[in-house]
Design an enzyme around this catalytic site. Structure first.
Site, PDB file in Angstrom:
ATOM      1  N   HIS A   7     -11.719  -3.496  -8.979  1.00 34.83           N
ATOM      2  CA  HIS A   7     -11.658  -4.921  -8.665  1.00 34.83           C
ATOM      3  C   HIS A   7     -12.026  -5.722  -9.912  1.00 34.83           C
ATOM      4  O   HIS A   7     -12.888  -5.306 -10.701  1.00 34.83           O
ATOM      5  CB  HIS A   7     -12.636  -5.225  -7.530  1.00 34.83           C
ATOM      6  CG  HIS A   7     -12.560  -6.624  -7.019  1.00 34.83           C
ATOM      7  ND1 HIS A   7     -13.204  -7.679  -7.626  1.00 34.83           N
ATOM      8  CD2 HIS A   7     -11.910  -7.155  -5.953  1.00 34.83           C
ATOM      9  CE1 HIS A   7     -12.967  -8.794  -6.950  1.00 34.83           C
ATOM     10  NE2 HIS A   7     -12.180  -8.504  -5.941  1.00 34.83           N
TER      11      HIS A   7
ATOM     12  N   CYS B 203      -8.974  -4.996  -1.890  1.00 42.24           N
ATOM     13  CA  CYS B 203      -9.013  -4.409  -3.224  1.00 42.24           C
ATOM     14  C   CYS B 203     -10.297  -3.651  -3.543  1.00 42.24           C
ATOM     15  O   CYS B 203     -10.264  -2.460  -3.872  1.00 42.24           O
ATOM     16  CB  CYS B 203      -8.798  -5.529  -4.241  1.00 42.24           C
ATOM     17  SG  CYS B 203      -8.915  -4.997  -5.946  1.00 42.24           S
TER      18      CYS B 203
END
Length: 456
Positions: free
Chosen positions: A127, A71
């Site tokens: 994130h 991510c």
């Protein structure tokens, strides 16, 4: 057993209108979504009418790849236009703004703001741990919290696998309105109903199908357990993979535990249910846009940050350099764009320069991607730009239309021919007759690898 490589027939190429500097942007991120949606055909058991609805007005890129199969570095790269091998941001626990390369980077929404846009968003765009308040004028739930909290099952882990932590799945008795993604879409929908004097860049980040796969019962009901079919897996798949690749696969970890506890079908069901939940939220978002003042003047970009394994290569989650982890979803729709499939290899890092061109903004130096405008105009146009994905410093993969080449930091290699081996079961890297193929693909590897920014 099913193949993740099935594709539906191509549609006609689009007729393309000239970009307008006043185009709005709806920027939709979906977390951990692989090709298990109907427009890509990765799993025929998926129930995704709204992904198909968007595909019916989009250029759908069937060979889109992330810059990193996890991510934080994937999203940081997309939003800054800088590759992980340049920035040194390789892992999820690296605050990307602390990279000397990225600390002063102008992100995609910041560039839109500099060109007169209101930039707002909701849900998971960066994130979770590094949301970057400097990128936004407004954000829901707040500039420092990207997504609302979800309800949880009464007992965890609900799947009964000891020490499974976040790797869990369960049907909830809660209503959709109690779910974080539903609240995110509701907030974005309200913004789409609000008239603004300036053009708008609005981000909507959907958290599902990220783990844990906790979604309301009705989405599990769409995928009865007795009808679930498992992914196509070769039990000897890792026999010709170098130790570096086997280490990433970790077959004695997630996969062994899930099989040992008889949870493979239930896990697949949980992932499919979570995708169907995300699809329902996408449908609400498209309804809001289509009934809004912006319906006729908005460019849509939908992307997922990377793919996902569900047992392929005896691995689960992302965190590898193979097809399952590096391939992602990417669709683009807007005025003048007709539905088409584009089979050229593209990358998430191409989104930033594409949106600049598509919306008629001032160009920006230093971006490492390429504008996809030629492919939006003609999805069959000549395009020879393989995709680079990086996981850890010095570990890279190059994906062309035919080949996947992996080179690890210790020099070991993998090579797969997707014309004959779409599941990447046969490593051809040791074949002398393919040395020229490897040399050609190696030209696209970074000449240097930045040190991890956390170590600077």
């Amino acid at each position: 057993m099913l193949s993740r490589r099935a594709f539906v027939p191509a549609l006609a190429a689009p007729l393309f209108a000239q970009p307008s500097a006043k185009r709005n942007v709806l920027f939709i991120a979906v977390d951990d979504l692989n090709d298990w949606i109907s427009p890509l055909g990765g799993n025929p058991q998926s129930v995704t009418p709204n992904f198909q609805r968007l595909a019916n007005r989009s250029v759908t890129f069937t060979r889109a790849y992330c810059n990193a199969p996890l991510c934080n570095p994937s999203r940081a790269s997309l939003m800054t236009g800088i590759r992980p091998s340049t920035s040194g941001v390789y892992l999820n626990n690296q605050p990307w703004r602390k990279s000397p390369v990225l600390e002063e980077a102008v992100t995609l929404p910041q560039h839109f703001r500099a060109n007169g846009y209101a930039v707002i968003g909701s849900g998971k765009t960066y994130h979770d741990s590094y949301p970057d308040p400097a990128s936004w004028d407004e954000y829901y739930p707040s500039l420092t919290q990207q997504k609302p909290k979800d309800p949880l099952p009464p007992v965890m882990p609900a799947n009964g696998i000891p020490r499974s932590a976040q790797r869990d799945w369960a049907a909830l008795s809660n209503e959709d309105s109690e779910m974080g993604d539903h609240q995110v879409v509701s907030w974005v929908s309200e913004q789409l109903r609000t008239k603004r004097e300036r053009p708008m860049f609005v981000a909507c980040g959907l958290f599902r199908p990220h783990l844990p796969w906790y979604v309301p019962q009705k989405y599990f009901d769409l995928h009865p357990l007795e009808k679930i079919r498992l992914p196509k897996v070769n039990p000897t798949d890792l026999d010709d993979v170098p130790p570096a690749g086997v280490k990433y696969a970790n077959p004695s970890g997630d996969h062994a535990q899930i099989v040992e506890h008889g949870q493979w079908k239930k896990a697949v069901q949980g992932y499919l249910a979570s995708i169907s939940f995300a699809d329902a939220q996408l449908g609400r978002l498209l309804d809001a846009l289509d009934s809004s003042p912006y319906a006729a003047n908005t460019n849509i970009v939908l992307w997922s940050d990377h793919g996902w394994h569900l047992g392929e290569k005896l691995h689960w989650r992302k965190f590898t350099l193979w097809e399952e982890a590096t391939r992602n979803v990417m669709m683009m729709a807007g005025p003048g764009v007709s539905a088409a499939r584009c089979d050229r290899v593209v990358s998430l890092i191409d989104i930033y320069p594409t949106l600049i061109d598509w919306c008629g903004l001032n160009r920006r130096a230093g971006l490492e991607g390429r504008s996809l405008m030629p492919l939006l105009r003609n999805p069959a146009a000549k395009w020879d730009h393989p995709a680079l994905s990086t996981y850890h410093r010095g570990d890279h993969t190059i994906r062309s239309e035919r080949w996947r080449y992996i080179r690890y930091s210790d020099g070991t290699e993998e090579l797969y021919d997707h014309d004959s081996d779409p599941m990447e079961w046969i490593n051809l890297a040791s074949k002398p007759e393919l040395a020229a193929v490897k040399r050609d693909l190696s030209r696209h590897l970074p000449t240097a690898n930045a040190e991890p920014s956390a170590n600077r």
